[in-house]
Design a protein around this motif. Structure first.
Motif, short mmCIF file in Angstrom:
data_model
loop_
_atom_site.label_atom_id
_atom_site.label_comp_id
_atom_site.label_asym_id
_atom_site.label_seq_id
_atom_site.Cartn_x
_atom_site.Cartn_y
_atom_site.Cartn_z
N ARG A 171 -22.19 -23.06 -22.87
CA ARG A 171 -21.90 -24.04 -23.91
C ARG A 171 -22.54 -23.70 -25.25
NH1 ARG A 171 -21.64 -30.14 -21.86
NH2 ARG A 171 -20.52 -30.17 -23.85
N CYS A 199 -18.38 -27.05 -19.18
CA CYS A 199 -18.03 -25.77 -19.76
C CYS A 199 -19.15 -24.76 -19.48
CB CYS A 199 -17.83 -25.89 -21.26
SG CYS A 199 -16.50 -27.03 -21.72
N ASP A 246 -11.14 -24.30 -26.94
CA ASP A 246 -12.15 -25.27 -27.37
C ASP A 246 -12.58 -26.17 -26.20
OD1 ASP A 246 -13.90 -26.75 -28.81
OD2 ASP A 246 -12.42 -27.62 -30.18
N CYS A 247 -13.19 -25.56 -25.21
CA CYS A 247 -13.53 -26.28 -23.98
C CYS A 247 -14.36 -27.55 -24.21
CB CYS A 247 -14.28 -25.34 -23.02
SG CYS A 247 -14.76 -26.09 -21.45
N PRO A 248 -15.41 -27.54 -25.03
CA PRO A 248 -16.20 -28.78 -25.20
C PRO A 248 -15.38 -29.97 -25.66
CG PRO A 248 -17.36 -26.90 -26.11
CD PRO A 248 -15.98 -26.41 -25.78
N LYS A 249 -14.41 -29.74 -26.48
CA LYS A 249 -13.58 -30.84 -26.98
C LYS A 249 -12.61 -31.34 -25.92
CE LYS A 249 -10.15 -31.97 -30.52
NZ LYS A 249 -9.41 -31.45 -31.70
N HIS A 250 -11.94 -30.41 -25.24
CA HIS A 250 -10.89 -30.78 -24.30
C HIS A 250 -11.41 -31.20 -22.94
CE1 HIS A 250 -8.33 -28.10 -27.04
NE2 HIS A 250 -8.02 -29.35 -27.29
N ARG A 288 -17.21 -23.86 -29.35
CA ARG A 288 -15.82 -23.95 -28.98
C ARG A 288 -15.33 -22.70 -28.25
NH1 ARG A 288 -12.34 -25.52 -33.57
NH2 ARG A 288 -10.64 -25.04 -32.13
N LEU A 313 -13.98 -33.35 -22.59
CA LEU A 313 -14.64 -34.64 -22.73
C LEU A 313 -14.01 -35.66 -21.78
CD1 LEU A 313 -15.09 -34.94 -26.61
CD2 LEU A 313 -16.85 -34.47 -24.89
#
Length: 326
Positions: free
Chosen positions: A74, A71, A59-63, A78, A65
């Motif tokens: 995009r 990322c 879940d690159c977009p979340k982690h 996730r 931040l």
């Protein structure tokens, strides 16, 4: 544990090479397939499914931040990839790979997570890594499974991957390792020993042998590049080489053609004497190698202390790149 990128952690990938696929049809004689291949396709599905799971967990977009780097892709949400400066193979972070079973010496030896010796062969560092390995697996593995059946090829695949993990853990104690090509090199090793042990039934023997050897040497040569785990390749190849002598024997031609004839004209021995010798020696060496390797590993032995030049087998420093220390 912090999420460090693949390069800074010294993560090693075991990556296959498509050139290896061309030899499978060449070395093994053309004949009616005795088995339908289903195990190798299932392995491919499992590897792809686990990569999807890895990307979902990552879940690159979340982690990402509040951190540097963007990322990649995009629009995938996730499932988007880590920034290329962290993972140039279009995949998850090192911490995600660790969660899913990447091989890490500290966790295997000091935290008793021996299961990582097996799980690491199902985890891939990125979509490029995955595609290369799966293409090789399809081209090499399906033909072998058609010839010898799912039981023998499945055993060779899993034990070769296990053997590659043992050697990798003994030498690469400061990095993580993922990838299926220890197992893939095991299939190549088995092809070589199968050609040797069944030498008398093949035509174009020397050409087939030289072709296979060249492909193996090229693939191992690629392994001296940085961030490629050549110890997994070597361990898998040697394991598969011995397993081929044990599991891929073919009866000698005379026994096959005369087995339905009267007893007095049959060929008495199903296998030639040299096949029995190779079978026995290979079994002894394989069991001894696995036993010694596991004892050394769980005693925390650093194999580099006993072989000060062996680290060059996995990476040779040049003016273009540097290698991790031994």
């Amino acid at each position: 544990m912090s999420r460090e990128d693949l390069e800074s952690r010294g993560a090693k990938i075991s990556g296959g090479n498509n050139n290896a696929s061309s030899v499978s049809a060449y070395v093994i004689e053309e004949r009616d397939a005795q088995w339908t291949s289903w195990l190798i396709p299932m392995f491919v599905v499992v590897n792809v499914a686990l990569f999807v799971v890895a990307m979902y967990i990552n879940d690159c977009p979340k982690h990402k931040l509040g951190t540097d780097g963007k990322c990649v892709a995009r629009f995938l949400g996730r499932f988007s990839f880590q920034p290329l400066n962290e993972n140039p193979l279009f995949g998850p972070s090192s911490s995600t790979l660790e969660k899913l079973g990447a091989l890490e010496w500290t966790k295997v030896v000091h935290k008793h997570q021996a299961w990582r010796l097996i799980t690491c062969i199902w985890v891939h560092a990125g979509i490029i890594h995955l595609l290369v390995n799966m293409l090789c697996l399809v081209f090499i593995g399906i033909r072998l499974e058609q010839q010898f059946g799912f039981v023998r090829i499945g055993i060779i695949y899993l034990l070769s991957g296990f053997g590659g993990s043992i050697l990798s853990a003994l030498f690469l104690q400061k990095s993580i390792s993922v990838g299926a090509s220890g197992a893939l090199f095991g299939l190549l090793g088995a092809m070589l020993s199968e050609l040797i042990t069944n030498w008398t039934i093949y035509t174009n023997k020397v050409a087939a042998l030289l072709t296979l050897i060249v492909i193996v040497v090229i693939n191992l040569g690629i392994g001296i590049l940085p961030h490629v785990d050549n110890f997994a390749h070597i361990g898998g190849f040697v394991s598969g080489f011995f397993l081929g002598f044990i599991l891929l024997l073919r009866p000698q031609y005379g026994w096959v053609t005369r087995r339905n004839l009267p007893v007095e004209v049959r060929v008495k021995s199903k296998y030639k004497p040299y096949q029995y010798v190779l079978w026995s020696v290979s079994l002894i060496l394989l069991v001894a190698g696995f036993a010694v390797g596991l004892v050394m590993l769980f005693r925390g032995v650093n194999a580099n202390d006993h072989c000060h030049w062996c680290h060059y087998l996995s990476c040779v420093p040049t003016s273009k790149w540097k290698c991790d220390g031994p």
